[in-house]
Design a protein around this motif. Structure first.
Motif, short mmCIF file in Angstrom:
data_model
loop_
_atom_site.label_atom_id
_atom_site.label_comp_id
_atom_site.label_asym_id
_atom_site.label_seq_id
_atom_site.Cartn_x
_atom_site.Cartn_y
_atom_site.Cartn_z
N PHE A 139 0.85 -1.18 0.00
CA PHE A 139 0.00 0.00 0.00
C PHE A 139 0.89 1.23 0.00
N GLY A 140 0.71 2.08 -1.01
CA GLY A 140 1.53 3.27 -1.14
C GLY A 140 1.07 4.38 -0.22
N PRO A 141 1.85 5.48 -0.17
CA PRO A 141 1.51 6.61 0.70
C PRO A 141 0.13 7.21 0.38
N ARG A 198 -0.46 -1.45 -4.73
CA ARG A 198 0.14 -1.74 -6.03
C ARG A 198 1.11 -2.90 -5.87
N LEU A 199 1.45 -3.50 -7.01
CA LEU A 199 2.40 -4.60 -6.98
C LEU A 199 3.81 -4.05 -7.18
N GLY A 245 14.00 -7.30 -11.40
CA GLY A 245 13.01 -6.48 -10.69
C GLY A 245 12.31 -5.52 -11.65
N ALA A 246 13.11 -4.93 -12.55
CA ALA A 246 12.55 -3.96 -13.51
C ALA A 246 11.55 -4.64 -14.44
N ILE A 247 11.86 -5.86 -14.85
CA ILE A 247 10.95 -6.59 -15.73
C ILE A 247 9.69 -6.98 -14.94
N GLY A 248 9.87 -7.30 -13.65
CA GLY A 248 8.72 -7.56 -12.79
C GLY A 248 7.84 -6.32 -12.68
N ARG A 249 8.49 -5.15 -12.64
CA ARG A 249 7.75 -3.88 -12.58
C ARG A 249 6.91 -3.71 -13.87
N LEU A 250 7.45 -4.18 -14.98
CA LEU A 250 6.69 -4.13 -16.24
C LEU A 250 5.48 -5.08 -16.18
N VAL A 251 5.68 -6.25 -15.57
CA VAL A 251 4.55 -7.18 -15.44
C VAL A 251 3.49 -6.57 -14.51
N ALA A 252 3.93 -5.88 -13.45
CA ALA A 252 3.00 -5.21 -12.54
C ALA A 252 2.26 -4.09 -13.29
N THR A 253 2.98 -3.41 -14.19
CA THR A 253 2.36 -2.36 -14.99
C THR A 253 1.31 -2.96 -15.93
#
Ligand SMILES: [Zn+2]
Length: 190
Positions: free
Chosen positions: A100-102, A107-108, A117-125
């Motif tokens: 949970f963000g501020p 978000r994931l 991690g960056a590619i995971g961030r793309l999957v989260a996107t």
């Protein structure tokens, strides 16, 4: 209608990532680990202190093509289980966790660092983009050699080609040839 329409926000980032290769004519932006690293940093997915290697490049391209396959579902193309498995694996490898963000919204976020991690961030996107209203408008160009990702802004959501002038006409001509063994000149140009 403008050609090769772009989406914004999460949808736009997914579109930009999948379109890092132009298949017709072939132009690959992610040529080596350095260009991958630069792309991830430029798009805010990774800190510039991290590098990328050949395995990361291979991973990124596999995930990119799996996303292309998934987006094909919005264009009526069958989505293959292997593409879904690739995306599931990328999410697992980056160890996506809900936070949970501020702003109070969940978000994931990946626990893994670096390119994984960056590619995971793309999957989260991608996950976030799929919750958005415009997701189904993100489509693959129906011209087989092209498969560019475009954003369908047409009223009835019926666009099939990223560029009518080239892809649309090429595809119409191809279908015409398939139907008629000897097409008369001039009939395929509309
Ligand atoms: Zn196209």
């Amino acid at each position: 209608m403008a050609d090769r329409e772009k989406a914004t926000g999460d949808l736009g980032l997914i579109q930009a990532f999948v379109n890092t290769v132009d298949l017709m004519p072939l132009h690959e932006q992610l040529q080596d680990p350095n260009t991958l690293q630069a792309w991830l940093v430029a798009n805010g997915l990774m800190d510039a202190s991290h590098s990328a290697d050949e395995a990361d490049l291979k991973h990124a391209i596999a995930v990119r093509e799996a996303m292309r396959g998934l987006i094909g579902g919005n264009s009526g193309v069958r989505v293959y289980p292997i593409d879904l498995a690739t995306l599931t694996k990328a999410a697992g490898e980056s160890r996506l966790r809900m936070r949970f963000g501020p702003d109070g919204r969940p978000r994931l976020e990946p626990e893994a660092s670096g390119a994984v991690g960056a590619i995971g961030r793309l999957v989260a996107t991608l996950y976030a983009a799929m919750q958005e209203e415009g997701w189904e408008r993100l489509k693959l160009c129906s011209s087989d050699p092209c498969r560019w990702v475009f954003y369908d802004r047409s009223k009835n959501q019926s666009s099939r080609w990223c560029k009518m002038a080239s892809c649309g006409n090429r595809e119409k001509a191809r279908r015409f040839r398939a139907k008629n063994t000897s097409p008369r000149r001039g009939e395929v140009s509309a």
